[in-house]
Write an enzyme that holds these catalytic residues in place. Sequence first.
Site, mmCIF file in Angstrom:
data_model
loop_
_atom_site.group_PDB
_atom_site.id
_atom_site.type_symbol
_atom_site.label_atom_id
_atom_site.label_comp_id
_atom_site.label_asym_id
_atom_site.label_seq_id
_atom_site.Cartn_x
_atom_site.Cartn_y
_atom_site.Cartn_z
ATOM 1 N N LYS A 1 0.787 -1.283 -0.033
ATOM 2 C CA LYS A 1 0.174 -0.007 0.123
ATOM 3 C C LYS A 1 0.809 1.266 -0.150
ATOM 4 O O LYS A 1 1.900 1.174 0.559
ATOM 5 C CB LYS A 1 -0.740 0.213 1.213
ATOM 6 C CG LYS A 1 -2.249 -0.934 0.911
ATOM 7 C CD LYS A 1 -2.962 -0.624 2.090
ATOM 8 C CE LYS A 1 -4.392 -1.629 1.920
ATOM 9 N NZ LYS A 1 -5.004 -1.495 0.730
ATOM 10 N N HIS B 1 -10.410 -8.606 -7.335
ATOM 11 C CA HIS B 1 -9.915 -7.959 -5.951
ATOM 12 C C HIS B 1 -11.009 -8.481 -5.093
ATOM 13 O O HIS B 1 -11.976 -8.993 -5.399
ATOM 14 C CB HIS B 1 -10.353 -6.448 -6.222
ATOM 15 C CG HIS B 1 -10.245 -5.518 -5.058
ATOM 16 N ND1 HIS B 1 -11.333 -5.609 -3.898
ATOM 17 C CD2 HIS B 1 -9.045 -4.782 -4.534
ATOM 18 C CE1 HIS B 1 -10.737 -4.649 -2.960
ATOM 19 N NE2 HIS B 1 -9.603 -4.490 -3.175
#
Length: 386
Positions: A181, A312
């Site tokens: 991230k 996802h």
Amino acid sequence: MLPHHRPPLPQDPLTISSIKTYVYRAPITKPVKTSFGTMHDRPAVFVQVIDTDGVEGWGEAWCNFPACGAEYRAQLIDVVLAPLLVGRAFSGPSSAFSRMMEQTQVLALQCGEPGPLSQAVSGIDIALWDLSARRAGLPLWKYLGGVSDDIGVYASGINPDDAVGTVRSALSAGHSSFKLKVGFDDDKDLRNVECVRDMLGSEHSLMLDANQGWDIPRAMRMTALLEGCDIAWIEEPLRANVRWPCWKDLAHSTDIPLAAGENLIGAPAFDEAIMSGALRVIQPDIAKWGGISGNWPVIARILAKSLRYCPHYLGGGIGLLASAHLLAATGANGILEIDANPNPLRTFSRPAFSHPDQGRVKLGSEPGLGVLPTPGEWETVARRCH
């Protein structure tokens, strides 16, 4: 053979007897951070559908943010969607999906909430496909027409704090691809990327997820700085509602592939993304929109354009299993994300997912999703809230 060369989804008649929702929250010691918020527990909305023959199926609706969203989605299922289906006969899951979508179109506009309604619909749709595969006595991947239960996976949700340590643990657990991230402090992001890439070497894949955290100038600057880091893709460098020509400008400015799709709602939105020329990786989330019924034709169009389908997913174990079975059914070369952060509501369903074999897992031959959970299992690791 890929799904755009396949016949339509199988449809076996069913009559729905009951729909029930379960909301759980599992405590965690380390919060899960993104550029737009932090999870202090792990929620899940699980959906149980039973037909008139007593066969059951399980699904899951997305509910990560905001914290109160899990209970709300369960109420949408109980109050709005279940009355549309219970006691009715359908030719198969896709016809039930169509009824839910048609009957809630105006409501979604009226209340301005297409997202929560889509997620609630998705949870039921997944449960109906699990139920149908169980009735047929087949694993879901095979019921959908797949020929192999073997899929690639990657470790996801790697936070900016102690990124190297998290990647090292995931590497030891059997992962070979990783998604870090970013979208926080630029300097810290760049240091994390460089340190993780140095630790992995060139033989492992590294992806990045900005969680819509950059504007166009910042995305241009960051992708330029990341060019030499051998990045497999950057996910959602821009907001999902930014016009596709802007995404295309960013794509043309960098050699790093762009990825997106989890926050698109509806087949027309995916068609725009597919045709935009901006994305090389498209990532529908079946617990956010479309379940299996809506996403199957979308995936066919993704693959027909020679784009990569990588589902996802960041939630509990039922949605993860459904995403895995759908990927296996397509026969595509995509990889499924598996959250590297602790989540008892995920790991109970398929512990092997936490320990892949050189970045791959097998789904097995048990009917449906391969597990038949009981609420008692969840209550040993999480607090029931609905």
